[in-house]
Structure formats: structure tokens, C-alpha cells
Enzyme design. Structure first.
Site, PDB file in Angstrom:
ATOM      1  N   ASN A  99      40.629  54.246  43.961  1.00 40.99           N
ATOM      2  CA  ASN A  99      40.630  52.930  43.299  1.00 40.99           C
ATOM      3  C   ASN A  99      41.988  52.517  42.706  1.00 40.99           C
ATOM      4  OD1 ASN A  99      40.169  54.906  41.318  1.00 40.99           O
ATOM      5  ND2 ASN A  99      39.116  53.448  39.997  1.00 40.99           N
ATOM      6  N   GLY A 172      37.742  61.469  40.020  1.00 42.34           N
ATOM      7  CA  GLY A 172      36.757  60.934  40.968  1.00 42.34           C
ATOM      8  C   GLY A 172      35.380  60.850  40.340  1.00 42.34           C
ATOM      9  N   SER A 173      34.374  60.930  41.185  1.00 42.20           N
ATOM     10  CA  SER A 173      33.001  60.703  40.722  1.00 42.20           C
ATOM     11  C   SER A 173      32.419  61.936  40.015  1.00 42.20           C
ATOM     12  CB  SER A 173      32.118  60.359  41.929  1.00 42.20           C
ATOM     13  OG  SER A 173      32.148  61.439  42.839  1.00 42.20           O
ATOM     14  N   GLU A 194      38.545  64.140  35.569  1.00 40.18           N
ATOM     15  CA  GLU A 194      38.570  62.747  35.105  1.00 40.18           C
ATOM     16  C   GLU A 194      37.497  62.003  35.882  1.00 40.18           C
ATOM     17  OE1 GLU A 194      40.523  61.262  32.783  1.00 40.18           O
ATOM     18  OE2 GLU A 194      41.674  63.043  32.272  1.00 40.18           O
ATOM     19  N   CYS A 228      37.457  52.762  36.677  1.00 44.62           N
ATOM     20  CA  CYS A 228      36.578  53.720  35.990  1.00 44.62           C
ATOM     21  C   CYS A 228      36.262  53.315  34.549  1.00 44.62           C
ATOM     22  CB  CYS A 228      37.200  55.112  36.022  1.00 44.62           C
ATOM     23  SG  CYS A 228      38.854  55.142  35.320  1.00 44.62           S
TER      24      CYS A 228
HETATM   25  P1  NAD Z   1      35.017  60.594  44.912  1.00 47.37           P
HETATM   26  O1  NAD Z   1      34.543  61.591  43.937  1.00 47.37           O
HETATM   27  O2  NAD Z   1      34.108  60.177  46.009  1.00 47.37           O
HETATM   28  O3  NAD Z   1      36.368  61.086  45.647  1.00 47.37           O
HETATM   29  C1  NAD Z   1      37.468  61.576  44.917  1.00 47.37           C
HETATM   30  C2  NAD Z   1      38.225  62.570  45.766  1.00 47.37           C
HETATM   31  O4  NAD Z   1      37.360  63.673  46.071  1.00 47.37           O
HETATM   32  C3  NAD Z   1      38.728  62.041  47.099  1.00 47.37           C
HETATM   33  O5  NAD Z   1      40.028  62.530  47.334  1.00 47.37           O
HETATM   34  C4  NAD Z   1      37.742  62.599  48.112  1.00 47.37           C
HETATM   35  O6  NAD Z   1      38.334  62.882  49.368  1.00 47.37           O
HETATM   36  C5  NAD Z   1      37.275  63.884  47.463  1.00 47.37           C
HETATM   37  N1  NAD Z   1      35.873  64.173  47.790  1.00 47.37           N
HETATM   38  C6  NAD Z   1      34.888  63.290  48.038  1.00 47.37           C
HETATM   39  N2  NAD Z   1      33.723  63.926  48.282  1.00 47.37           N
HETATM   40  C7  NAD Z   1      33.990  65.244  48.210  1.00 47.37           C
HETATM   41  C8  NAD Z   1      33.191  66.406  48.346  1.00 47.37           C
HETATM   42  N3  NAD Z   1      31.889  66.333  48.655  1.00 47.37           N
HETATM   43  N4  NAD Z   1      33.768  67.603  48.179  1.00 47.37           N
HETATM   44  C9  NAD Z   1      35.088  67.702  47.861  1.00 47.37           C
HETATM   45  N5  NAD Z   1      35.881  66.625  47.726  1.00 47.37           N
HETATM   46  C10 NAD Z   1      35.355  65.406  47.882  1.00 47.37           C
HETATM   47  O7  NAD Z   1      35.484  59.349  44.036  1.00 47.37           O
HETATM   48  P2  NAD Z   1      36.063  57.960  44.511  1.00 47.37           P
HETATM   49  O8  NAD Z   1      34.992  57.201  45.211  1.00 47.37           O
HETATM   50  O9  NAD Z   1      37.346  58.140  45.221  1.00 47.37           O
HETATM   51  O10 NAD Z   1      36.387  57.264  43.112  1.00 47.37           O
HETATM   52  C11 NAD Z   1      35.413  56.592  42.369  1.00 47.37           C
HETATM   53  C12 NAD Z   1      34.907  57.413  41.209  1.00 47.37           C
HETATM   54  O11 NAD Z   1      35.981  57.970  40.496  1.00 47.37           O
HETATM   55  C13 NAD Z   1      34.148  56.584  40.204  1.00 47.37           C
HETATM   56  O12 NAD Z   1      33.025  57.317  39.759  1.00 47.37           O
HETATM   57  C14 NAD Z   1      35.137  56.394  39.056  1.00 47.37           C
HETATM   58  O13 NAD Z   1      34.548  56.183  37.799  1.00 47.37           O
HETATM   59  C15 NAD Z   1      35.893  57.683  39.107  1.00 47.37           C
HETATM   60  N6  NAD Z   1      37.244  57.505  38.583  1.00 47.37           N
HETATM   61  C16 NAD Z   1      37.564  58.104  37.406  1.00 47.37           C
HETATM   62  C17 NAD Z   1      38.825  57.911  36.867  1.00 47.37           C
HETATM   63  C18 NAD Z   1      39.230  58.546  35.567  1.00 47.37           C
HETATM   64  O14 NAD Z   1      40.405  58.484  35.250  1.00 47.37           O
HETATM   65  N7  NAD Z   1      38.333  59.136  34.820  1.00 47.37           N
HETATM   66  C19 NAD Z   1      39.746  57.122  37.541  1.00 47.37           C
HETATM   67  C20 NAD Z   1      39.378  56.560  38.743  1.00 47.37           C
HETATM   68  C21 NAD Z   1      38.122  56.748  39.274  1.00 47.37           C
END
Ligand code: NAD
Length: 442
Positions: A99, A172-173, A194, A228
Site C-alpha cells: 500500500n 502487512g496483514s 506492523e 493501515c
Molecule cells: P499481506 O500480509 O498480504 O502481505 C505483506 C507481505 O507478506 C507481502 O510482501 C507478501 O508477499 C507477503 N505475504 C503474503 N502472504 C503471505 C504468506 N501466506 N506467507 C508469507 N508471506 C506472505 O499484506 P498487504 O495486503 O500487502 O498489506 C495490507 C495489510 O497490511 C493491511 O492489513 C494493513 O493494515 C497492513 N499494513 C500495516 C502497516 C503498518 O505500518 N502497521 C502498514 C501498511 C499496511
């Protein structure tokens, strides 16, 4: 290339990184546009400029942050001088989301490098143009044995997570955060997570409604709501709801015009999967503004939902898109009932002219960080820790704290030899009462 011990070398590489990023700024902005039409203004403000400012701050302070810090010694160790040494963890893995794909990959990388670590960065596969430019910048700046970018999706991520690291930094999520935490636990690797959550935005009857609407529209619809810390839902005092909705509609129209799909200032949803998730979310809701969608361009208009059912999808999961549910409350118990349904959020916002009400909410509820009378902007102050609590994350970073995150803090006592007080040594006979007196006095 002694990045572990040579701070001057680390500083030089960061200066080189700054130069490469500044030189590539147009290409980065273009990549962000190509990935999901991130508006140029938002790309500069929240991605390139943010990273450049982080780099400049780190370059300016690296020697100060890396220096062993002398702390007041314990009288029990007299005579001694005591220090905290900052030691790089070693091999660091950074996994970034899509994002804010440039900022959320580069900021942790800058601090990991500043702290003397070897870094592997895996950017998100969902923003391939940005991932490619990041890889190019890193290749141009660093030796491959120092910093490396490995591109790819879930499989690559899992392969990396299966290895042993000295520190993992994941953004990430929540669901993937749990996978990362499990992988880290396998080797007892410390990790920063995060993550995200459902961020409430509470508006009481004393709030400046017009200003609140303006600030909420900005914080919610920047990056098309894919932030996020964007407000996830509004909780407004029932007497204020109608005028507030009118202000919200006015502010959305002011920001994006009557033909919102034509606005150059509004990003697109990242991919079909998320577009479908979001369009399904609004299907059976009472849409009072927006609601237009376009599958081909992954477009969803800024959309307001009136009083959704708490069991509906829009009130079950993190929205992460340009949809804003508006719920009303009458009493503080109503607020508690809704907020307490969810895990601790990453962001929390209160709009009120009543200081004691705002303070009460800020101290009653647990959340990562937030604002009174604004949204999102707490992110921009490097002196504030940024991170979640509970399910919204573990650990925090930004500014000097980021340097500390990537450093092991080693406490060291340097004992003087000019005197050796006999108190602690056996035989302890007759010494107990004296030591008790000293300990009591401390
Ligand atoms: P995501 O968790 O789907 O992906 C993040 C990363 O993890 C990517 O590089 C992806 O390739 C990897 N990934 C995805 N699935 C995986 C798996 N099963 N096993 C290992 N690695 C995997 O998140 P996203 O869709 O890229 O981002 C959105 C989420 O991130 C939202 O929930 C948002 O709130 C959160 N976010 C948090 C912050 C923060 O600073 N706290 C900032 C941005 C986004």
C-alpha cells in the site's frame, strides 16, 4: 566493506542511497502511478519525500545514535562506568506490503543499514513496478553481500521465512503477521510486526464538524483508503450525524469533484481480488454517497454507508478501501460496546472540543497511536513511536527508535581496579546486616 563496525562506511552508503533516490524520484513516482494510479502529490508526500527525510535525519544522527551511551552506574558496583553499546543484530529480513510500497520497504531498510546489519528485503509482489525500481536502486547502491532485494510472492516469502534470521521486520496483514511470528519463533528470532485493524473515529457533540469532515475525508480517502491507519468507521453522537454527513459529502466533492472517477487525486484499488472484496462489502448496505464501481479500472468511489449492521462484512473486517461506515451513539456505553467488539486497533481518532472527553477516550482504550482532532498525521512525527498493540502489531519504529529496533542493546559495566570493596565476597558472615542497610538506603 565493514558495515558491521565501520559507521563511516554505513553513512557513506546511506548518502549514496539518498543520491540514487533523489536522482530516481520521477521514476519512483511513475512506478507508483503505474501500480495503482497513486497520485503524484501523495507519492511525493507519503513515499519519496518521506524516505528522503528519513534518510537525511539518519545520516545526520548516525554517529550520535551509534555511540555507546554512558549511563549512571549502580552504587553497588562502585567504582564503575556503565555503558549501553548498540550492536547490529546481524542478518535482517524485511518483508513489505503494497500500500505504501516504497516507504514501507525503504524506511526499515535505512534503519537496518544504519544500525550495521546485512539486509534482505522482499517487496510486495502486488506492486511490481515499484518493486523493480526498488531492486534497481538497491543494486546501484549496495554490494549484494550487504543489501539485497529478493522479489516474489508468497512462496518466496515462505522460503525466506524458513531460513534463520537475526531479526525480522514485517509490515502487512494480521493473518500473515501470525505466519511470520510462527516462523520467527522457530529460531527464537526477534521480530517487529506492523499490522492493521479496525480504527475507530469518534466525534462528539462539541466537535467542529466541518473541520472534522475535511480532515477525515483526507485521512480516509488518501491512497483510496488503503492506509493501515485510515479511519475505518465513524462513531458520531446521534444529534450530529445529519449535519456531519452533509459536511462529509461537501468535502468529498470539493476534494475529488463531481466526476470522482476522473479525479487525478484519487488512487485505484490494488487488484481485482481486493476490488471484489470491497464491492461485495457494500452490496447490501445503505449507501448514502458514492457506491459507483468500475471493474476494468479497479475503481470504487469514495462511499459512505449509513448505520451498517455490526454483523455485516463492512463491520467485521478491516475495510482497507474507500468505504466509510457511519454509526451513531448516544452514550459512552454505546461507544464502548462497539470499540470493544474488535481487537486493539492500530489507529484511534477523537474529534472533540471537550478536552476531558478526548483524554478519557485516549486513556480508556488501548491502540497503537492516534490523534485528537485529526487523522493519520501522527505518522509524520519522527519523535513519536509508530506501531501497534495486541493484534495491530508488536514493536514500534520511526526516527531514532528505528535505529534502536535494529540494534541489540548491550549493557556493559567497566569496573575500576583502584579499590575492591570486600562486601559482596564470601564468607558472608557478619555482612548481612550491613548489606541490608545499604540496600535499604538505595
Ligand atoms: P499481506 O500480509 O498480504 O502481505 C505483506 C507481505 O507478506 C507481502 O510482501 C507478501 O508477499 C507477503 N505475504 C503474503 N502472504 C503471505 C504468506 N501466506 N506467507 C508469507 N508471506 C506472505 O499484506 P498487504 O495486503 O500487502 O498489506 C495490507 C495489510 O497490511 C493491511 O492489513 C494493513 O493494515 C497492513 N499494513 C500495516 C502497516 C503498518 O505500518 N502497521 C502498514 C501498511 C499496511
Amino acid at each position: 566493506m565493514d558495515y558491521k563496525n565501520d559507521i563511516a562506511y554505513r553513512k557513506e552508503t546511506l548518502k549514496k542511497l539518498l543520491h540514487t533516490i533523489q536522482k530516481s524520484e520521477d521514476l519512483i513516482v511513475k512506478a507508483l502511478y503505474d501500480d495503482f494510479k497513486k497520485p503524484e502529490f501523495e507519492a511525493v508526500l507519503t513515499e519519496t519525500n518521506y524516505v528522503i527525510s528519513e534518510l537525511k535525519d539518519t545520516i545526520k544522527n548516525i554517529h550520535k545514535w551509534a555511540k555507546p551511551k554512558r549511563v549512571f552506574p549502580s552504587i553497588l558496583n562502585f567504582p564503575s562506568t556503565d555503558y549501553i553499546y548498540k550492536e547490529p543484530y546481524g542478518n535482517v529480513l524485511i518483508i513489505a506490503p503494497w500500500n505504501y510500497p516504497f516507504q514501507l520497504a525503504l524506511c526499515p531498510l535505512i534503519s537496518a543499514v544504519a544500525a550495521g546489519n546485512k539486509v534482505v528485503l522482499k517487496p510486495s509482489e502486488l506492486t511490481p513496478n515499484t518493486a523493480a525500481i526498488i531492486a534497481k536502486i538497491i543494486e546501484e547502491t549496495f554490494h549484494i553481500n550487504h543489501v539485497e532485494v529478493i522479489q516474489g510472492g508468497v512462496e518466496v516469502s515462505n522460503t525466506l521465512l524458513a531460513k534463520r534470521w537475526d531479526y525480522i521486520f514485517f509490515t502487512g496483514s494480521v493473518a500473515v503477521g501470525k505466519i511470520v511470528a510462527k516462523a520467527a519463533a522457530e529460531h527464537l528470532t526477534p521480530a517487529t510486526l506492523e499490522l492493521g485493524g479496525k480504527n475507530p473515529c469518534i466525534i462528539d457533540e462539541t466537535a467542529n464538524l466541518k473541520l472534522a469532515a475535511k480532515r477525515i475525508v483526507w485521512g480516509k480517502f488518501i491512497n483510496a483508503g488503503q492506509t493501515c491507519i485510515a479511519p475505518d468507521y465513524i462513531l458520531i453522537h446521534k444529534d450530529m450525524k445529519i449535519p456531519f454527513i452533509t459536511y462529509l459529502m461537501e468535502e468529498i466533492t470539493l476534494a475529488y469533484g463531481k466526476k470522482m472517477e476522473k479525479s487525478p487525486d484519487f488512487a485505484r484499488i490494488i487488484n481485482t481480488k481486493n476490488w471484489l472484496r470491497l464491492t461485495n462489502m457494500i452490496q447490501n448496505e445503505k449507501i448514502i454517497f458514492g457506491g459507483e464501481t468500475d471493474a476494468e479500472h479497479h475503481y470504487i468511489a469514495p462511499t459512505l454507508i449509513d448505520e451498517p449492521d455490526l454483523e455485516s462484512a463492512v463491520m467485521q473486517e478491516e475495510i482497507f478501501g474507500p468505504i466509510l461506515p457511519i454509526l451513531s451513539y448516544e452514550t459512552e456505553a454505546d461507544i464502548a460496546k462497539i470499540i470493544n467488539r474488535y481487537e486493539k486497533p492500530l489507529g484511534f481518532y477523537v474529534f472533540s472540543d471537550n478536552n476531558s472527553f478526548a483524554k478519557k477516550l485516549i486513556t480508556t482504550y488501548s491502540f497503537g497511536g492516534g490523534c485528537i482532532n485529526d487523522t493519520v498525521i501522527h505518522f509524520s512525527n519522527k519523535r513519536l513511536p509508530f506501531g501497534g498493540v495486541g493484534h495491530s502489531g508488536i514493536g514500534a519504529y520511526h526516527g531514532k527508535l528505528s535505529f534502536d529496533v535494529f540494534s541489540h542493546h548491550k549493557g556493559v559495566v567497566k569496573k575500576g581496579n583502584w579499590i575492591d570493596l570486600p562486601m559482596r565476597y564470601a564468607p558472608y558472615k557478619d555482612k548481612l546486616s550491613s548489606i541490608k542497610r545499604i540496600l535499604n538506603w538505595l
